[in-house]
Enzyme design. Structure first.
Site, PDB file in Angstrom:
ATOM      1  N   CYS A   1       0.815  -1.222   0.000  1.00 44.83           N
ATOM      2  CA  CYS A   1       0.000   0.000   0.000  1.00 44.83           C
ATOM      3  C   CYS A   1       0.845   1.268   0.000  1.00 44.83           C
ATOM      4  O   CYS A   1       0.309   2.364  -0.148  1.00 44.83           O
ATOM      5  CB  CYS A   1      -0.925   0.020   1.213  1.00 44.83           C
ATOM      6  SG  CYS A   1      -1.934  -1.448   1.338  1.00 44.83           S
TER       7      CYS A   1
ATOM      8  N   HIS B   1      -9.765   1.857  -2.080  1.00 45.47           N
ATOM      9  CA  HIS B   1      -8.339   1.732  -1.769  1.00 45.47           C
ATOM     10  C   HIS B   1      -7.664   0.831  -2.805  1.00 45.47           C
ATOM     11  O   HIS B   1      -7.417  -0.346  -2.559  1.00 45.47           O
ATOM     12  CB  HIS B   1      -8.235   1.154  -0.353  1.00 45.47           C
ATOM     13  CG  HIS B   1      -6.857   0.977   0.187  1.00 45.47           C
ATOM     14  ND1 HIS B   1      -5.720   1.526  -0.394  1.00 45.47           N
ATOM     15  CD2 HIS B   1      -6.429   0.315   1.299  1.00 45.47           C
ATOM     16  CE1 HIS B   1      -4.655   1.188   0.331  1.00 45.47           C
ATOM     17  NE2 HIS B   1      -5.058   0.454   1.355  1.00 45.47           N
TER      18      HIS B   1
ATOM     19  N   CYS C   1      -0.657   3.186   6.509  1.00 46.20           N
ATOM     20  CA  CYS C   1      -0.133   1.908   6.975  1.00 46.20           C
ATOM     21  C   CYS C   1       0.125   1.031   5.751  1.00 46.20           C
ATOM     22  O   CYS C   1      -0.470   1.229   4.692  1.00 46.20           O
ATOM     23  CB  CYS C   1      -1.110   1.234   7.937  1.00 46.20           C
ATOM     24  SG  CYS C   1      -2.741   0.921   7.248  1.00 46.20           S
TER      25      CYS C   1
HETATM   26  C1  LIG Z   1      -2.129  -1.608   4.513  1.00 41.59           C
HETATM   27  C2  LIG Z   1      -3.547  -1.502   4.167  1.00 41.59           C
HETATM   28  O1  LIG Z   1      -3.964  -0.511   3.621  1.00 41.59           O
HETATM   29  S1  LIG Z   1      -4.517  -2.765   4.629  1.00 41.59           S
HETATM   30  C3  LIG Z   1      -6.021  -2.595   3.729  1.00 41.59           C
HETATM   31  C4  LIG Z   1      -5.963  -3.323   2.446  1.00 41.59           C
HETATM   32  N1  LIG Z   1      -7.319  -3.470   1.940  1.00 41.59           N
HETATM   33  C5  LIG Z   1      -8.162  -4.409   2.437  1.00 41.59           C
HETATM   34  O2  LIG Z   1      -7.807  -5.218   3.270  1.00 41.59           O
HETATM   35  C6  LIG Z   1      -9.560  -4.425   1.861  1.00 41.59           C
HETATM   36  C7  LIG Z   1     -10.571  -4.454   2.973  1.00 41.59           C
HETATM   37  N2  LIG Z   1     -11.909  -4.591   2.436  1.00 41.59           N
HETATM   38  C8  LIG Z   1     -12.417  -5.795   2.061  1.00 41.59           C
HETATM   39  O3  LIG Z   1     -11.733  -6.826   2.123  1.00 41.59           O
HETATM   40  C9  LIG Z   1     -13.826  -5.844   1.529  1.00 41.59           C
HETATM   41  O4  LIG Z   1     -14.250  -4.510   1.266  1.00 41.59           O
HETATM   42  C10 LIG Z   1     -14.787  -6.503   2.556  1.00 41.59           C
HETATM   43  C11 LIG Z   1     -14.485  -8.008   2.588  1.00 41.59           C
HETATM   44  C12 LIG Z   1     -14.635  -5.913   3.949  1.00 41.59           C
HETATM   45  C13 LIG Z   1     -16.234  -6.275   2.126  1.00 41.59           C
HETATM   46  O5  LIG Z   1     -16.363  -6.661   0.797  1.00 41.59           O
HETATM   47  P1  LIG Z   1     -17.795  -6.630   0.087  1.00 41.59           P
HETATM   48  O6  LIG Z   1     -18.690  -7.615   0.731  1.00 41.59           O
HETATM   49  O7  LIG Z   1     -17.544  -6.751  -1.363  1.00 41.59           O
HETATM   50  O8  LIG Z   1     -18.300  -5.156   0.481  1.00 41.59           O
HETATM   51  P2  LIG Z   1     -19.389  -4.235  -0.164  1.00 41.59           P
HETATM   52  O9  LIG Z   1     -18.832  -2.856  -0.202  1.00 41.59           O
HETATM   53  O10 LIG Z   1     -19.898  -4.829  -1.429  1.00 41.59           O
HETATM   54  O11 LIG Z   1     -20.536  -4.224   0.909  1.00 41.59           O
HETATM   55  C14 LIG Z   1     -21.271  -5.417   1.243  1.00 41.59           C
HETATM   56  C15 LIG Z   1     -22.544  -5.018   1.923  1.00 41.59           C
HETATM   57  O12 LIG Z   1     -22.272  -4.328   3.146  1.00 41.59           O
HETATM   58  C16 LIG Z   1     -23.253  -3.310   3.344  1.00 41.59           C
HETATM   59  N3  LIG Z   1     -22.628  -1.992   3.355  1.00 41.59           N
HETATM   60  C17 LIG Z   1     -21.420  -1.619   2.874  1.00 41.59           C
HETATM   61  N4  LIG Z   1     -21.226  -0.318   3.110  1.00 41.59           N
HETATM   62  C18 LIG Z   1     -22.303   0.139   3.741  1.00 41.59           C
HETATM   63  C19 LIG Z   1     -22.673   1.419   4.257  1.00 41.59           C
HETATM   64  N5  LIG Z   1     -21.887   2.485   4.165  1.00 41.59           N
HETATM   65  N6  LIG Z   1     -23.882   1.515   4.868  1.00 41.59           N
HETATM   66  C20 LIG Z   1     -24.689   0.443   4.979  1.00 41.59           C
HETATM   67  N7  LIG Z   1     -24.391  -0.780   4.522  1.00 41.59           N
HETATM   68  C21 LIG Z   1     -23.202  -0.921   3.912  1.00 41.59           C
HETATM   69  C22 LIG Z   1     -24.248  -3.425   2.196  1.00 41.59           C
HETATM   70  O13 LIG Z   1     -25.276  -4.303   2.582  1.00 41.59           O
HETATM   71  C23 LIG Z   1     -23.400  -4.057   1.126  1.00 41.59           C
HETATM   72  O14 LIG Z   1     -24.138  -4.762   0.186  1.00 41.59           O
HETATM   73  P3  LIG Z   1     -24.715  -3.993  -1.115  1.00 41.59           P
HETATM   74  O15 LIG Z   1     -23.527  -3.458  -1.848  1.00 41.59           O
HETATM   75  O16 LIG Z   1     -25.416  -5.061  -1.884  1.00 41.59           O
HETATM   76  O17 LIG Z   1     -25.595  -2.885  -0.634  1.00 41.59           O
END
Ligand SMILES: CC(=O)SCCNC(=O)CCNC(=O)[C@H](O)C(C)(C)COP(=O)(O)OP(=O)(O)OC[C@H]1O[C@@H](n2cnc3c(N)ncnc32)[C@H](O)[C@@H]1OP(=O)(O)O
Length: 430
Positions: free
Chosen positions: A91, A385, A415
């Site tokens: 990152c 991201h 991070c």
């Molecule tokens: C060093 C670093 O930077 S470490 C970081 C590196 N990056 C990561 O690790 C990525 C982290 N993120 C992830 O792995 C993924 O986003 C996850 C696994 C957490 C979630 O993935 P997904 O299930 O695809 O998330 P998605 O954004 O589609 O949301 C799923 C559901 O959650 C709910 N949801 C998400 N955001 C919101 C919100 N703001 N309000 C209400 N409900 C929400 C919704 O029900 C959504 O479904 P929908 O899109 O059909 O409405």
């Protein structure tokens, strides 16, 4: 460190960040880099030959885009003599490209560098397991029809289960912890509850929605044009109507059932690219440029991979200590929102007397960062991201936000998976 040459961030632009929706998106990393690089260069008063070097951060390089910096440079028409190389520190890649440009220019060896980040997480190459590779090798080396049939009979369904897929780079190879699990460790360590994390994440969406509405991102976010004619003109992961009721619905993803990290308070998996133009005083004078900000310091830090989310604290603190800054000396912070609990853990660590004494070497707590100074126009939770790009985006956005708000000083920090942190100090041009 002596500052031999002054270094300026003169301009920059990025694509909209596009949510990865399970199938490959319309652009590869190089496509994205070209989409925002072309209009960025077109609006400059200097000829492209004024650029000395191209550096691009990209974590997930496509097999047919090896050294994406060079491929992008050539597709941008920068000429066959343009030297261009890729950077990869997870990152931190997009910030590392700016930092490398900063150090080259400061040393006097270069005058103008195009430094970027490009990532298409929706295109993450799938890597097959070793047993599948061995089977393919046996099949390829089989000469007679009998040997070929024998090799074919060794085909197993598990060969098609990728070792590394969309989660590539999101699992730490030493601790075997997913990035979300490292965030859960911090939530536990700094006692961050779900409601506080959800409130922070909801604000991220509201701030980005406001910035999109009031034109704050104009000039920074440039439209991308899909092969089928679709125009992509905004970060499409934003949920302007986020409210606490909705935020509370998603279940914890990484530590079930009691964890704090959910889909709603994590950064989104996204495609996007960003470039900044870094220049010396000589180049600024020669081309009559109006810099957005001066780059005055940078720092990288290593820490326990299991708590990599504290990277911003470990990297930014030495900058503050070198310059004798207290918390009030920093007007704006761009602290990459890997996870809401991780940002809040950094804020809590700096406000924690014991942590600041024992880990950071202060006599008392550094202080609590004011939320009004932190990620003022949203962040990775709302806009996504694309890992190799985000470090570039936060530096670019900090420069624009400082200029717009008349800020004197800001820190962009992030991070980095694997246990690193990166930070960059920007100051208003005097
Ligand atoms: C060093 C670093 O930077 S470490 C970081 C590196 N990056 C990561 O690790 C990525 C982290 N993120 C992830 O792995 C993924 O986003 C996850 C696994 C957490 C979630 O993935 P997904 O299930 O695809 O998330 P998605 O954004 O589609 O949301 C799923 C559901 O959650 C709910 N949801 C998400 N955001 C919101 C919100 N703001 N309000 C209400 N409900 C929400 C919704 O029900 C959504 O479904 P929908 O899109 O059909 O409405």
């Amino acid at each position: 460190m002596t500052q031999s040459q002054r270094v300026f961030l003169v301009d920059g632009a990025r694509t909209p960040f596009l949510k990865a929706r399970g199938t490959p998106g319309p652009f590869t990393p190089v496509d994205l880099a070209v989409q925002c690089g072309r209009p960025l260069l077109a609006r400059q008063p200097f000829d492209r030959t004024a650029l000395d070097l191209v550096i691009l951060g990209c974590v997930n390089v496509m097999a047919d885009e090896a050294n994406p910096a060079r491929v992008a440079a050539l597709r941008l028409g920068l000429g066959e003599r343009m030297v261009a190389f890729n950077m990869q520190i997870n990152c931190g890649s997009g910030m590392q490209s700016i930092d490398t440009a900063y150090r080259y220019i400061r040393s006097g060896s270069h005058d103008m560098i195009l430094a970027g980040g490009a990532e298409a997480l929706s295109h993450t190459p799938l890597i097959l397991r070793q047993s599948a590779a061995e089977w393919l090798g046996r099949l390829n080396s089989a000469r007679s029809p009998v040997d070929k049939v024998r090799a074919m009979s060794g085909l197993r369904p598990e060969f098609f289960k990728p070792v590394i897929g969309l989660e590539r780079g999101l699992t730490d190879p030493i601790t075997d912890l997913g990035m979300g699990q490292t965030a859960e460790i911090l939530a536990h360590r700094f006692d961050i509850d779900r409601e506080t994390a959800d409130t922070y994440a909801m604000q991220s969406h509201h701030r980005l929605a406001q910035a999109q509405k009031d034109g704050t991102l104009n000039g920074e976010v440039l439209s991308a044009f899909g092969p089928d004619g679709t125009v992509y003109d905004h970060d499409d992961g934003v949920r302007p109507d986020s409210d606490m009721q909705g935020m509370a619905k998603p279940k914890p993803v990484f530590e079930k059932p009691y964890g704090k990290v959910t889909a709603a308070n994590s950064s989104q998996i996204t495609d996007g690219a960003s470039w900044v133009i870094v220049a010396s005083q000589k180049a600024v004078d020669l081309h009559g440029l109006e810099p957005l900000a001066e780059i005055t310091d940078s720092e990288w830090a290593g820490l326990d991979p299991a708590v990599m989310g504290l990277g911003p604290v470990m990297a930014s603190t030495p900058i503050a200590q070198r310059h004798g800054f207290d918390i009030n000396d920093i007007d704006l912070w761009e602290l990459n929102e890997a996870f809401a609990v991780q940002v809040l853990a950094c804020v809590a660590a700096w406000a924690d007397d014991g942590f600041c004494r024992e880990v950071l070497g202060y006599d008392a707590a550094f202080g609590r960062i004011d939320r009004d100074k932190l990620n003022v126009d949203g962040g990775a939770i709302s806009l996504g991201h694309p890992v190799g790009t985000s470090g570039n985006r936060i530096v670019l956005h900090l420069a624009n936000a400082m200029k717009k708000r008349g800020a004197t000083r800001g820190i962009a920090t992030e991070c980095i998976g694997g246990g690193l942190g990166g930070a960059m100090l920007l100051e208003a041009v005097r």
